[in-house]
Design an enzyme around this catalytic site. Structure first.
Site, PDB file in Angstrom:
ATOM      1  CD  GLU A   1      -2.680  -0.684   1.155  1.00 57.86           C
ATOM      2  OE1 GLU A   1      -2.763   0.385   1.780  1.00 57.86           O
ATOM      3  OE2 GLU A   1      -2.833  -1.806   1.686  1.00 57.86           O
TER       4      GLU A   1
ATOM      5  CG  ASP B   1      -6.646  -6.513   7.227  1.00 60.26           C
ATOM      6  OD1 ASP B   1      -5.515  -6.204   6.831  1.00 60.26           O
ATOM      7  OD2 ASP B   1      -7.691  -6.245   6.600  1.00 60.26           O
TER       8      ASP B   1
ATOM      9  CD1 TRP C   1      -6.258   0.764  -0.400  1.00 59.76           C
ATOM     10  CD2 TRP C   1      -7.460   1.512   1.338  1.00 59.76           C
ATOM     11  NE1 TRP C   1      -7.451   0.068  -0.375  1.00 59.76           N
ATOM     12  CE2 TRP C   1      -8.206   0.509   0.674  1.00 59.76           C
ATOM     13  CE3 TRP C   1      -8.029   2.139   2.448  1.00 59.76           C
ATOM     14  CZ2 TRP C   1      -9.488   0.112   1.082  1.00 59.76           C
ATOM     15  CZ3 TRP C   1      -9.301   1.754   2.865  1.00 59.76           C
ATOM     16  CH2 TRP C   1     -10.006   0.742   2.185  1.00 59.76           C
TER      17      TRP C   1
ATOM     18  CG  HIS D   1      -4.755  -5.384  -0.349  1.00 58.97           C
ATOM     19  ND1 HIS D   1      -4.633  -4.025  -0.369  1.00 58.97           N
ATOM     20  CD2 HIS D   1      -5.395  -5.669   0.817  1.00 58.97           C
ATOM     21  CE1 HIS D   1      -5.152  -3.503   0.722  1.00 58.97           C
ATOM     22  NE2 HIS D   1      -5.612  -4.483   1.460  1.00 58.97           N
TER      23      HIS D   1
ATOM     24  CG  ASP E   1      -2.462  -5.274   2.645  1.00 61.32           C
ATOM     25  OD1 ASP E   1      -2.631  -6.491   2.861  1.00 61.32           O
ATOM     26  OD2 ASP E   1      -2.855  -4.394   3.430  1.00 61.32           O
TER      27      ASP E   1
ATOM     28  CE  LYS F   1      -9.451  -4.176   0.145  1.00 62.88           C
ATOM     29  NZ  LYS F   1      -9.684  -3.590   1.452  1.00 62.88           N
TER      30      LYS F   1
ATOM     31  CG  HIS G   1       0.147  -2.118   4.311  1.00 61.64           C
ATOM     32  ND1 HIS G   1      -1.047  -1.471   4.115  1.00 61.64           N
ATOM     33  CD2 HIS G   1       1.027  -1.175   4.748  1.00 61.64           C
ATOM     34  CE1 HIS G   1      -0.892  -0.191   4.422  1.00 61.64           C
ATOM     35  NE2 HIS G   1       0.352   0.020   4.800  1.00 61.64           N
TER      36      HIS G   1
ATOM     37  CG  ASP H   1      -3.087  -2.981   6.906  1.00 57.89           C
ATOM     38  OD1 ASP H   1      -3.823  -2.794   7.893  1.00 57.89           O
ATOM     39  OD2 ASP H   1      -3.440  -2.747   5.735  1.00 57.89           O
TER      40      ASP H   1
ATOM     41  CG  ASP I   1      -7.728  -7.615   2.800  1.00 61.02           C
ATOM     42  OD1 ASP I   1      -6.692  -7.871   3.423  1.00 61.02           O
ATOM     43  OD2 ASP I   1      -8.114  -6.460   2.555  1.00 61.02           O
TER      44      ASP I   1
HETATM   45  C1  RNT Z   1      -7.264  -1.589   3.354  1.00 63.66           C
HETATM   46  C2  RNT Z   1      -5.800  -1.325   3.284  1.00 63.66           C
HETATM   47  C3  RNT Z   1      -5.315  -0.191   4.124  1.00 63.66           C
HETATM   48  C4  RNT Z   1      -5.908  -0.144   5.504  1.00 63.66           C
HETATM   49  C5  RNT Z   1      -5.253   0.823   6.436  1.00 63.66           C
HETATM   50  C6  RNT Z   1      -6.083   1.115   7.620  1.00 63.66           C
HETATM   51  O1  RNT Z   1      -7.628  -2.719   2.685  1.00 63.66           O
HETATM   52  O2  RNT Z   1      -5.097  -2.496   3.581  1.00 63.66           O
HETATM   53  O3  RNT Z   1      -3.932  -0.233   4.166  1.00 63.66           O
HETATM   54  O4  RNT Z   1      -5.906  -1.399   6.111  1.00 63.66           O
HETATM   55  O5  RNT Z   1      -4.874   1.952   5.754  1.00 63.66           O
HETATM   56 ZN    ZN Z   2      -2.959  -2.274   3.721  1.00 66.07          ZN
END
Ligand code: RNT
Ligand code: ZN
Length: 426
Positions: free
Chosen positions: A233, A303, A192, A269, A266, A235, A293, A333, A301
């Site tokens: 990955e 998290d 990523w 994302h 993810d 986004k 993720h 994640d 986003d």
């Molecule tokens: C960031 C991505 C990525 C990170 C990690 C730490 O937007 O989601 O996966 O969160 O690699």
């Molecule tokens: Zn991620």
């Protein structure tokens, strides 16, 4: 209020009753629990220290990701992080995996540039994982570094910057392969990068062309898939890359199909109302395997710690219904620095496992038959009835059998650990 586990006998009685209710719908609960035991979830190291890493330089998370909060007691070094992960794993039923970022290398206090990292810098982690019976996954860390200060890494216009990150990603794949070989289970190495623009760009194409070239260089050497599997990955946006992200979903979907890599989805994302559950059956029509993720965005986003909400349940259903569990690698994640970090791991991982179990307790074949017959009344009504079946009794029994705390008892254990271990950290 007492945060204690219910009596075993109480758990077992409730379980027998629940089993009979599910059996009436044609669901074999024991079979579901056996299936659940076979699913490993990759616990992410970065919840333990707010995506800080242990390099001999000061590295804020940066790169468009940010942990907020300052709950005391975060892990300050690899030994503390391992101790915390062990604590969390003791609260989570099943056998799982561990997902490490490159910036958690152990270099013995020496400064080792990210493009010079070697498997030897991760031997402490590998030995620990072996002792714990954990498979490992890995990630190059292409953020929180002076060479990422421009906001661009693999797609930078500066060849020196691109080459540095290409070398880091190549080094990371080799580390991933070493992990996979040592642990006898393929390591998913996920790339990523944060690259993107805060404001409206004029040239959207050239950075993507550069990214494709860089990725081709990163993946040029074929590694044994028994040891390492590559994932990319995408986004939609990040902090400071609101207007344009080079590695968009379409970019990486195309890249993964054309180059036979895994695609990482993810949950945070995409557009805020867009969920990844519906993407699985589509992308798995074209790519062999997917990395997830599992995360929880709140308005963006963000998290947040994963909970048992509709989104998490829908993801689990889309893995379990078609039997995709061997083609979908599940990783977590999220990073919340405002609550006890072990509590965060336990809550998020337990919620993910609950979602999987719920999906496994669904009479899917019967529901699909109703759907094919066009009986949408019964499909809807049955889906609603399933929601109030005694799922909790099956979950409790699963925890009991896996010898982890039943019900809220684990919260007490986290509090005791906080008092004994975390509160002593400066
Ligand atoms: C960031 C991505 C990525 C990170 C990690 C730490 O937007 O989601 O996966 O969160 O690699
Ligand atoms: Zn991620």
């Amino acid at each position: 209020m007492q945060l204690t586990a219910p009596d075993d006998a109480l758990v077992q009685t409730a379980y027998e009753t629940a089993k009979a209710r599910y059996a009436a719908l044609g669901v074999d609960v024991d079979q579901a629990m056996a299936r659940l035991r076979g699913i490993a979830i990759s616990l992410h190291c970065w919840q333990g220290d707010d995506v800080g890493g242990f390099e001999a330089v000061d590295s804020a998370s940066g790169g468009g990701i940010q942990a907020t909060g300052n709950y005391p007691g975060k892990a300050r070094n690899a030994d503390e992080l391992r101790q915390d992960v062990e604590m969390a794993l003791g609260l989570i039923p099943g056998k799982h995996r561990f997902n490490l970022h490159a910036m958690y290398a152990e270099t013995g206090g020496k400064r080792v540039e990210r493009n010079a990292l070697e498997p030897a810098h991760f031997s402490g982690w590998i030995d620990w994982a072996k002792a714990q019976g954990l498979g490992m996954d890995f990630n190059p860390s292409c953020f929180a570094h002076p060479m990422a200060d421009s906001g661009f890494t693999l797609s930078s216009y500066d060849k020196g910057v691109r080459d540095f990150w290409i070398e880091h990603c190549i080094a990371s794949r080799k580390i991933g392969a070493a992990m996979g070989e040592a642990l006898g289970s393929p390591c998913v190495t996920n790339v990523w990068i944060p690259d993107g623009y805060k404001d409206v760009p004029v040239d959207r194409l050239t950075p993507r062309t550069l990214l494709r070239e860089s990725l081709d260089a990163v993946f040029a050497e074929k590694l044994d898939p028994a040891h390492n599997l590559d994932a990319v990955e995408a986004k939609l946006f990040g902090i400071g890359s609101e207007s344009y992200v080079v590695g968009s979903h379409e970019f990486y979907l195309g890249y993964a199909i054309a180059n036979n890599t895994l695609l990482c989805l993810d949950a945070g994302h995409f557009h805020p109302t867009e969920t990844i559950a519906d993407k699985l059956s589509s992308v798995l029509t074209y790519v062999d395997e997917v990395l997830l993720h599992v995360s929880r965005g709140v308005r963006w986003d963000s998290d947040h710690v994963v909970i048992l909400n509709d989104d998490t349940r829908a993801i689990a259903e889309e893995i379990i219904r078609p039997g995709f569990e061997k083609r979908v690698h599940m990783g977590l994640d999220f990073f919340d620095a405002s609550i006890n970090r072990i509590g965060a791991w336990a809550t998020g991982t337990r919620a993910t496992i609950k979602a999987l179990l719920l999906a496994m307790l669904e009479p899917t074949a019967a529901l699909a038959a109703l759907e094919r017959e066009g009986d949408f009344t019964a499909r809807l009504a049955l889906l609603e009835e399933l929601k109030t079946l005694p799922f909790g009794a099956v979950w409790d029994q699963y925890c009991l059998e896996q010898e982890v705390p039943v019900g809220p008892a684990w919260i007490q254990e986290v509090k005791a650990y906080e008092a004994k271990v975390l509160s002593r950290r400066g």
